[in-house]
Design a protein around this motif. Structure first.
Motif, mmCIF file in Angstrom:
data_model
loop_
_atom_site.group_PDB
_atom_site.id
_atom_site.type_symbol
_atom_site.label_atom_id
_atom_site.label_comp_id
_atom_site.label_asym_id
_atom_site.label_seq_id
_atom_site.Cartn_x
_atom_site.Cartn_y
_atom_site.Cartn_z
ATOM 1 N N TYR A 1 0.385 -8.867 3.218
ATOM 2 C CA TYR A 1 1.332 -9.053 4.323
ATOM 3 C C TYR A 1 2.649 -9.621 3.816
ATOM 4 N N ASP A 2 2.553 -10.558 2.866
ATOM 5 C CA ASP A 2 3.772 -11.124 2.294
ATOM 6 C C ASP A 2 4.581 -10.044 1.580
ATOM 7 N N GLY A 3 3.903 -9.035 1.040
ATOM 8 C CA GLY A 3 4.593 -7.889 0.439
ATOM 9 C C GLY A 3 5.337 -7.105 1.502
ATOM 10 N N SER A 4 4.637 -6.752 2.559
ATOM 11 C CA SER A 4 5.239 -6.101 3.735
ATOM 12 C C SER A 4 4.125 -5.836 4.749
ATOM 13 N N PRO A 5 4.472 -5.850 6.038
ATOM 14 C CA PRO A 5 3.457 -5.506 7.036
ATOM 15 C C PRO A 5 2.885 -4.106 6.832
ATOM 16 N N GLY A 6 3.702 -3.186 6.340
ATOM 17 C CA GLY A 6 3.204 -1.833 6.073
ATOM 18 C C GLY A 6 2.129 -1.826 5.000
ATOM 19 N N LEU A 7 2.343 -2.592 3.936
ATOM 20 C CA LEU A 7 1.346 -2.708 2.883
ATOM 21 C C LEU A 7 0.062 -3.330 3.434
ATOM 22 N N PHE A 8 0.215 -4.318 4.292
ATOM 23 C CA PHE A 8 -0.916 -4.972 4.954
ATOM 24 C C PHE A 8 -1.770 -3.938 5.695
ATOM 25 N N PHE A 9 -1.110 -3.083 6.497
ATOM 26 C CA PHE A 9 -1.856 -2.084 7.269
ATOM 27 C C PHE A 9 -2.495 -1.032 6.366
ATOM 28 N N VAL A 10 -1.791 -0.610 5.333
ATOM 29 C CA VAL A 10 -2.362 0.368 4.405
ATOM 30 C C VAL A 10 -3.612 -0.202 3.747
ATOM 31 N N CYS A 11 -3.538 -1.446 3.299
ATOM 32 C CA CYS A 11 -4.698 -2.083 2.666
ATOM 33 C C CYS A 11 -5.864 -2.204 3.636
ATOM 34 N N LYS A 12 -5.589 -2.613 4.880
ATOM 35 C CA LYS A 12 -6.650 -2.744 5.887
ATOM 36 C C LYS A 12 -7.309 -1.394 6.162
ATOM 37 N N VAL A 13 -6.486 -0.388 6.380
ATOM 38 C CA VAL A 13 -7.015 0.935 6.717
ATOM 39 C C VAL A 13 -7.817 1.512 5.546
ATOM 40 N N LEU A 14 -7.290 1.387 4.347
ATOM 41 C CA LEU A 14 -8.012 1.925 3.190
ATOM 42 C C LEU A 14 -9.315 1.184 2.928
ATOM 43 N N ALA A 15 -9.288 -0.131 2.978
ATOM 44 C CA ALA A 15 -10.494 -0.916 2.669
ATOM 45 C C ALA A 15 -11.588 -0.683 3.702
ATOM 46 N N VAL A 16 -11.260 -0.879 4.970
ATOM 47 C CA VAL A 16 -12.285 -0.756 6.008
ATOM 48 C C VAL A 16 -12.633 0.709 6.261
ATOM 49 N N GLY A 17 -11.654 1.586 6.201
ATOM 50 C CA GLY A 17 -11.929 3.008 6.384
ATOM 51 C C GLY A 17 -12.856 3.552 5.315
ATOM 52 N N THR A 18 -12.629 3.161 4.070
ATOM 53 C CA THR A 18 -13.499 3.597 2.974
ATOM 54 C C THR A 18 -14.911 3.055 3.155
ATOM 55 N N ALA A 19 -15.012 1.771 3.478
ATOM 56 C CA ALA A 19 -16.336 1.171 3.695
ATOM 57 C C ALA A 19 -17.055 1.850 4.861
ATOM 58 N N ALA A 20 -16.338 2.090 5.958
ATOM 59 C CA ALA A 20 -16.946 2.735 7.129
ATOM 60 C C ALA A 20 -17.419 4.142 6.784
ATOM 61 N N TRP A 21 -16.624 4.874 6.020
ATOM 62 C CA TRP A 21 -16.996 6.234 5.631
ATOM 63 C C TRP A 21 -18.269 6.222 4.778
#
Length: 103
Positions: free
Chosen positions: A41-61
Motif C-alpha cells: 500500500y505504501d508503494g501505491s494503492p494499485g500495487l496493494f490491490f494487485v497483490c491482494k487479487v493475485l495472492a487470494v485469487g491464486t489461493a482460491a483457484w
C-alpha cells in the motif's frame, strides 16, 4: 460446484476487504496490520490491490481445483470465507463507528 462458490465468495470478500481497507487508510483512520500489504500500500494503492487479487485469487483457484477431492482444500475455502466474512463485518462496524464520529 461447492468449491467454485467458495472460491468466488473468497475472492469477493477479499475485494470488499480491500475497498474498505483503502477507504480507511486513505482517510487516515486505520493502519494496515499485515506488514507485506502495508508495504504494498505504501508503494501505491494499485500495487496493494494487485497483490491482494493475485495472492487470494491464486489461493482460491488452487483450493477450488482440489475441493472436490481433498477435505483440507474444502476446509481451507470454508475457513477463508469465514475469516474474510469476519473481517468484512469488522469493517462494517468500524464504518458505523467512524460515520457516527466514534472512531
Amino acid at each position: 460446484m461447492r468449491g467454485v462458490l467458495g472460491a468466488a465468495a473468497l475472492i469477493l470478500l477479499n475485494l470488499v476487504d480491500g475497498v474498505f481497507t483503502h477507504v480507511f487508510l486513505s482517510a487516515g483512520v486505520a493502519r494496515e496490520l499485515n506488514p507485506l500489504m502495508r508495504l504494498a500500500y505504501d508503494g501505491s494503492p494499485g500495487l496493494f490491490f494487485v497483490c491482494k487479487v493475485l495472492a487470494v485469487g491464486t489461493a482460491a483457484w488452487i483450493l477450488q481445483r482440489h475441493a472436490a477431492r481433498v477435505a483440507l482444500a474444502r476446509g481451507a475455502l470454508t475457513g477463508g470465507v469465514a475469516l474474510y466474512g469476519g473481517v468484512c463485518l469488522m469493517h462494517l462496524w468500524l464504518l458505523v463507528r467512524w460515520a457516527g464520529g466514534g472512531a
